[in-house]
Design a protein around this motif. Structure first.
Motif, PDB file in Angstrom:
ATOM      1  N   ASN A   1      37.815  31.560  69.856  1.00 16.82           N
ATOM      2  CA  ASN A   1      36.795  31.616  68.410  1.00 16.82           C
ATOM      3  C   ASN A   1      37.725  30.914  67.852  1.00 16.82           C
ATOM      4  O   ASN A   1      38.686  31.766  66.348  1.00 16.82           O
ATOM      5  CB  ASN A   1      37.815  33.306  68.955  1.00 16.82           C
ATOM      6  CG  ASN A   1      36.990  34.528  69.702  1.00 16.82           C
ATOM      7  OD1 ASN A   1      35.418  34.565  69.549  1.00 16.82           O
ATOM      8  ND2 ASN A   1      37.863  35.646  70.456  1.00 16.82           N
TER       9      ASN A   1
ATOM     10  N   ARG B   1      36.571  30.110  65.495  1.00 18.43           N
ATOM     11  CA  ARG B   1      36.196  30.017  63.429  1.00 18.43           C
ATOM     12  C   ARG B   1      35.248  31.517  63.355  1.00 18.43           C
ATOM     13  O   ARG B   1      35.299  32.170  65.075  1.00 18.43           O
ATOM     14  CB  ARG B   1      34.617  29.109  64.228  1.00 18.43           C
ATOM     15  CG  ARG B   1      36.206  27.556  63.540  1.00 18.43           C
ATOM     16  CD  ARG B   1      34.688  26.724  63.620  1.00 18.43           C
ATOM     17  NE  ARG B   1      35.128  25.423  63.358  1.00 18.43           N
ATOM     18  CZ  ARG B   1      34.114  24.398  63.234  1.00 18.43           C
ATOM     19  NH1 ARG B   1      33.056  23.892  63.524  1.00 18.43           N
ATOM     20  NH2 ARG B   1      34.670  22.938  63.721  1.00 18.43           N
ATOM     21  N   ALA B   2      35.555  32.207  62.831  1.00 22.24           N
ATOM     22  CA  ALA B   2      35.501  33.564  62.624  1.00 22.24           C
ATOM     23  C   ALA B   2      33.695  33.710  63.238  1.00 22.24           C
ATOM     24  O   ALA B   2      33.439  34.799  63.278  1.00 22.24           O
ATOM     25  CB  ALA B   2      35.652  33.814  61.019  1.00 22.24           C
ATOM     26  N   LYS B   3      33.131  32.539  63.169  1.00 23.12           N
ATOM     27  CA  LYS B   3      31.259  32.939  63.323  1.00 23.12           C
ATOM     28  C   LYS B   3      31.754  32.910  64.612  1.00 23.12           C
ATOM     29  O   LYS B   3      30.696  33.875  65.202  1.00 23.12           O
ATOM     30  CB  LYS B   3      30.865  31.687  62.729  1.00 23.12           C
ATOM     31  CG  LYS B   3      30.922  30.352  63.845  1.00 23.12           C
ATOM     32  CD  LYS B   3      30.152  29.041  62.428  1.00 23.12           C
ATOM     33  CE  LYS B   3      30.370  28.553  63.324  1.00 23.12           C
ATOM     34  NZ  LYS B   3      29.214  26.833  63.131  1.00 23.12           N
TER      35      LYS B   3
ATOM     36  N   VAL C   1      32.845  35.323  66.558  1.00 19.58           N
ATOM     37  CA  VAL C   1      33.553  36.557  67.262  1.00 19.58           C
ATOM     38  C   VAL C   1      32.398  37.127  67.130  1.00 19.58           C
ATOM     39  O   VAL C   1      31.800  37.119  68.674  1.00 19.58           O
ATOM     40  CB  VAL C   1      34.456  37.076  66.066  1.00 19.58           C
ATOM     41  CG1 VAL C   1      34.621  38.570  66.610  1.00 19.58           C
ATOM     42  CG2 VAL C   1      35.709  36.455  65.595  1.00 19.58           C
ATOM     43  N   GLU C   2      31.472  37.321  66.463  1.00 18.26           N
ATOM     44  CA  GLU C   2      29.970  37.787  66.676  1.00 18.26           C
ATOM     45  C   GLU C   2      29.468  37.673  67.378  1.00 18.26           C
ATOM     46  O   GLU C   2      28.490  38.181  68.244  1.00 18.26           O
ATOM     47  CB  GLU C   2      29.368  38.234  64.800  1.00 18.26           C
ATOM     48  CG  GLU C   2      28.185  38.587  64.848  1.00 18.26           C
ATOM     49  CD  GLU C   2      27.701  39.126  63.887  1.00 18.26           C
ATOM     50  OE1 GLU C   2      26.196  39.531  63.646  1.00 18.26           O
ATOM     51  OE2 GLU C   2      27.342  38.634  62.554  1.00 18.26           O
TER      52      GLU C   2
END
Length: 97
Positions: free
Chosen positions: A58, A60-62, A64-65
């Motif tokens: 995780n 990078r924020a991208k 997480v999804e």
């Protein structure tokens, strides 16, 4: 990736030939079943009894999804039977296929 067991691997290395052959067959099978290697790896990791979580990147924020979606993927028995038939996982592994 470039690493296996914390060491750099190379297609040019005779010692790494088996690793790349396995990966090529695995990627091909994933493509055949319209799944991604990440989906297959996460599903396999979660297949054994007692496994309730795994660590995913995780950084990078991208991610997480993407990782949240990976945790819900269920692959069909035919995929796992093909993995066993091709020797990509042990035929006697009882928790998939």
């Amino acid at each position: 990736g470039e690493f296996f067991n914390y060491r750099v691997v190379s297609r040019d290395s005779v010692d790494d030939t088996r690793l790349f052959e396995w990966r090529d067959r695995f990627f091909s099978l994933c493509k055949q079943f319209n799944t991604t290697p990440a989906e297959a790896c996460v599903a396999f990791s979660m297949s054994a009894p007692g496994i309730v979580s795994i660590a995913l990147n995780n950084s990078r924020a991208k991610w997480v999804e993407v990782n949240a979606r990976l945790a819900t993927v269920q692959l069909e028995d035919e995929f796992w039977l093909a993995m066993k038939a091709q020797g990509l996982i042990r035929a006697e592994y009882p928790f998939v296929g």
